[in-house]
Design an enzyme around this catalytic site. Structure first.
Site, mmCIF file in Angstrom:
data_model
loop_
_atom_site.group_PDB
_atom_site.id
_atom_site.type_symbol
_atom_site.label_atom_id
_atom_site.label_comp_id
_atom_site.label_asym_id
_atom_site.label_seq_id
_atom_site.Cartn_x
_atom_site.Cartn_y
_atom_site.Cartn_z
ATOM 1 N N PRO A 2 0.760 -1.243 0.000
ATOM 2 C CA PRO A 2 0.000 0.000 0.000
ATOM 3 C C PRO A 2 0.791 1.294 0.000
ATOM 4 C CG PRO A 2 -0.099 -1.005 2.179
ATOM 5 C CD PRO A 2 0.886 -1.771 1.368
ATOM 6 N N GLU A 3 1.172 1.809 -1.141
ATOM 7 C CA GLU A 3 1.523 3.221 -1.253
ATOM 8 C C GLU A 3 0.323 3.880 -1.928
ATOM 9 O OE1 GLU A 3 5.560 4.257 -2.339
ATOM 10 O OE2 GLU A 3 6.338 2.377 -1.550
ATOM 11 N N LYS A 52 -2.573 7.873 1.627
ATOM 12 C CA LYS A 52 -2.750 6.456 1.921
ATOM 13 C C LYS A 52 -4.052 6.187 2.674
ATOM 14 C CE LYS A 52 2.254 6.041 1.971
ATOM 15 N NZ LYS A 52 3.473 6.044 2.816
ATOM 16 N N ARG A 255 13.841 4.029 8.086
ATOM 17 C CA ARG A 255 13.606 2.998 7.077
ATOM 18 C C ARG A 255 14.865 2.859 6.237
ATOM 19 N NH1 ARG A 255 8.074 3.197 5.920
ATOM 20 N NH2 ARG A 255 8.322 1.131 5.014
#
Length: 266
Positions: A2-3, A52, A255
């Site tokens: 999910p982007e 999102k 990240r």
DNA sequence: GGGTGATGCTGAG
DNA sequence: TCAGCCTCACCCC
């Protein structure tokens, strides 16, 4: 998955599948039982994706907010669906379509005020045709953080995730640690345009592909094998597709980010 | 069958 | 800064 491109694709798909007649809504897992019983049998009027986030508008001025987080997934079935698993938070059924939702960070009914709070935390969405590139530029100009961190900040731009940030910076030849506020205006403008293009491309095909299929003897994005789809994401230790330099990995903004030291000089 | 990592984000400290 | 949350595909035995 999910982007932002996935979210907008879900919105388009769900609009098509659920726009005829009342929608049966229930919660096989039980964790959304109360909300589901409130929605059950109502007509779905519209779906507004933003970054999102998904906002489902139901008759009677009721809004369902869904955010998939890292693990969330929708599954769509036509005809007789398999039984839902114990992890299925919400099920929606209309006509011959059944949609299961599992693993979302958020699946909740929200008041207009609560929705406003969510929207206030989001920057311009490249997949929103009325989004303002100037807002994106102004958001970057105010931040001294690295561009690699800024692209993950949903308040700067809504919908970009870890794959697109790495790929976009490679495509534009920008080192991930370049301070956001130091990017030239023209670079920021090109970055926005490219972000729009790439997210739209992903929304269309349903997968993130930034390479050119022609290089692999294919004509369509979806004919590429996993490893061929991207330039740098998760390709550390492999050769850069453009210059042959070994792709590097490091932490940025909690990240991992991947980049090419030659194509993206500091 | 177990272990692990993942395209995300929040709230406590 | 870091733990916690949500689920599942993939790897290795």
């Amino acid at each position: 998955m999910p982007e932002g491109h996935t979210i907008h694709r879900y919105a388009r798909l769900h609009r098509r599948r659920l726009n005829n007649g009342p929608v049966a809504v229930w919660s096989p897992q039980g964790r959304f039982a109360e909300g589901a019983s409130h929605l059950d049998g109502r007509h779905l009027e519209h779906i507004d994706p933003l970054g999102k986030h998904l906002f489902y508008r139901w008759e009677g001025d009721t809004t369902l907010h869904v955010h998939l987080g890292l693990f969330g997934k929708f599954r769509t079935f036509t005809g007789e669906p398999p039984p839902p698993t114990d992890e299925t938070r919400m099920a929606m059924q209309a006509g011959d379509a059944t949609i299961y939702l599992a693993g979302p960070t958020a699946c909740e009914l929200v008041t207009p005020a609560e929705e406003e709070t969510i929207r206030d935390r989001l920057g311009p969405d490249p997949l929103d045709r009325s989004a303002s590139p100037d807002r994106f530029a102004a958001n970057l100009a105010r931040r001294r953080i690295p561009i690699g961190a800024a692209l993950l900040d949903q308040k700067v731009v809504a919908g970009v995730g870890n794959v697109y940030r790495a790929e976009l910076l490679f495509l534009l030849g920008i080192h991930p640690r370049t301070p956001a506020s130091e990017l030239a205006a023209v670079t920021v403008a090109v970055l926005w345009d490219r972000t729009v293009d790439e997210l739209r491309r992903g929304e269309r095909s349903g997968r993130i592909v930034t390479t050119d299929p022609v290089h692999f003897g294919a004509t369509r994005d979806r004919d590429l094998h996993g490893e061929e789809r991207l330039y740098v994401y998760k390709r550390h230790g492999l050769d850069c597709r453009r210059c042959g330099t070994v792709i590097r990995i490091e932490d940025l903004g909690n990240r991992s980010i991947w980049w090419c030291p030659s194509c993206q000089p500091g």
